[in-house]
Structures are given as C-alpha cells and as structure tokens.
Design an enzyme around this catalytic site. Sequence first.
Site, PDB file in Angstrom:
ATOM      1  CG  HIS A 155       9.949  -3.117  -8.173  1.00 43.65           C
ATOM      2  ND1 HIS A 155      10.519  -1.859  -8.236  1.00 43.65           N
ATOM      3  CD2 HIS A 155       9.528  -3.287  -6.886  1.00 43.65           C
ATOM      4  CE1 HIS A 155      10.425  -1.290  -7.045  1.00 43.65           C
ATOM      5  NE2 HIS A 155       9.827  -2.138  -6.216  1.00 43.65           N
ATOM      6  CB  CYS A 207       6.875  -0.792  -6.703  1.00 40.42           C
ATOM      7  SG  CYS A 207       7.469   0.020  -5.202  1.00 40.42           S
ATOM      8  CG  ASN A 228      11.858  -0.072  -3.847  1.00 46.20           C
ATOM      9  OD1 ASN A 228      11.482   0.458  -4.894  1.00 46.20           O
ATOM     10  ND2 ASN A 228      11.057  -0.826  -3.115  1.00 46.20           N
TER      11      ASN A 228
END
Length: 323
Positions: free
Chosen positions: A250, A113, A280
């Site tokens: 993020h 990520c 996500n």
Amino acid sequence: MIRSVVRGVGSALPKRLLSNREMETLVDTSDDWIVQRTGIKQRYIAGEGETTASLGAEAALKALEAAGLAPADIDMIICATSTPDNTFPSAAVNIQNRLGMTHGFAFDVQAVCTGFVYAMTTADAYIRGGLAKRVLVIGAETFSRILDWQDRTTCVLFGDGAGALVLEAVEGQGTIADRGVLTAHLRSDGSHKDKLYVDGGPSTTGTVGHLRMEGREVFKHAVGMIADVIEQSFAASGLTAEDVDWLVPHQANRRIIDGAAKKLDIPLEKVVITVDQHGNTSAASIPLAISVAVADGRIKQGDLVLLEAMGGGFTWGALLLRW
C-alpha cells in the site's frame, strides 16, 4: 484444486494533477517538507463528473479489455472503497450499472487502505468455494472529498484513482508454482479506531465528515503489523522473502514502505513504488501500482507477488500471488 488467477489489470486516474508546488499555494507547506516526510511529489484530484464509481468503471473496462473479456463474462464485482458515490447503493452496484450488467452480484468491502487486500481475499474465497468463476476486484477512491484542506498534515498525503483486476477460476495441481492466489492473511484491531478515522457519518453526525489522523501513532504501529502478517503468509506457504519477485505495498508514504521492506529484508529493487506519483489513494493504491508494474514489464507471468497494506481501524493484511 481451484486457484484464482489474474487475467487482466486496469487503472484510471482523474484528469487533474496536483503537484507539490501547486499545493504550496493552497496550504502552508512546501515541496521539500512533503517529499522528505512522505516521498510524495504529486497526486491526482477528481473533478466535476469524476466519482469513485466512474473511475472504478473505467479501470474495470481496461482490466476486462486486457483479459479479452466483456462485462457479460463477469459474475461478481467487489469494490474496495471508503468513499462511495452514495451511502447506498454500493459503489460496486453503481459500477455494475455503468458496465451495463444486470446479472451476477456486486458489493463493497470497506477496510480503508487495506481494502484491496480484503477484497482480493474475499474474491478468492468465493472462487475457491465455487460461488463465482470470474470476478472484477476493484479498488477505487476519491479521498479528496473527505479531506480537511486546512489540515496540512493530511491534505498533502492523499489522492484519487482506481485500479482493477480480473480474477478467474482455474483448475490446477495446487502447488506453489501454480498461478493464482496462494495464501492471504487479514487482521484488524478496533482498539486503534481513533488513530485514523473520519469524524462524521450518517449514524452519528449526518454528514460526510473529514479525515483525521494521528500520524506518529500510525507510523509507530505500521511496520511491525505489516511485517507480522507477511511472516504469517510465508509460514503458511512455505515461502520466504527471498522467493518474492515483487513486493507491492500500500502506497501510504515512503518511510513506511522502506521500513517494511528493510524489516523483511526485501531489497528496494524488488519493491513497486508509485507513492511519489499517486500519493496515498487508499484502497486504490495497490491495484494502481500493480497496473504500472505490469504495463512497464516488471511483473511477468510466473512471478511471486506479495501484496501488503495497513489502514484505519486498524486493519492490515498480506496476500501472496503467483502471477
């Protein structure tokens, strides 16, 4: 002094939208449970013919169009991904081929990520070092293909997509008012590698594997790690949280986003939040969010933009950018 200036942005999402209501028919969960714990309302899932490279190439072409450039003008491609089309060649090389490029060089960065922050930092180093003049920086993922769709604690969280930025070398005075990447700080700590990982790979199981996560452990470390690396960026640049026009985090989940903003004393009105729409998307989440905020007019030339992320490893990082 040479700075890496953003010339264009682009994004791509799969055709299929998977809402929380539809998710209720696939796994034992509910819209209320997902929204309350994550803030996620929907996500996009790659279908037949849609891959990390195809989404990355689509986002790249849109970024090039926004920059008024063609693939022939690019001399480097860097793609942040944990879900490449093939073990090798890289997603970046696959994207290079889709763009019709036979010149320059292309490679992937894998920091889960945090991948896009790592990729931006790497591209900036190549530009500052004179090794590249125009770079496509891409974050692209198809996490739906490494999810355990029986595990309701993880399969509801992730989505697929891609985002891209064009960075260009520009000579400037080197002040904090100049456009471009100002500073970046990266960290990793492999002692946490078993808290967020995929239980497979070519060298261990010979299979792709599925994502596994200790959610509470990730959350426990996330806010502090993110805040720490951002403070390092502020110290290096002489800037403060008050100087930030936009925080683009993020998009892991709403609780982590809100917690980091609160710890840094950055009002939520200055935070770009797309986790509700995209879920996500790992390395794609930051460039997807940037693309949304540029398109709707929030991020404008001269704005100070702060990028931050944390991912499996653990990896984490922050980057300050004058738009």
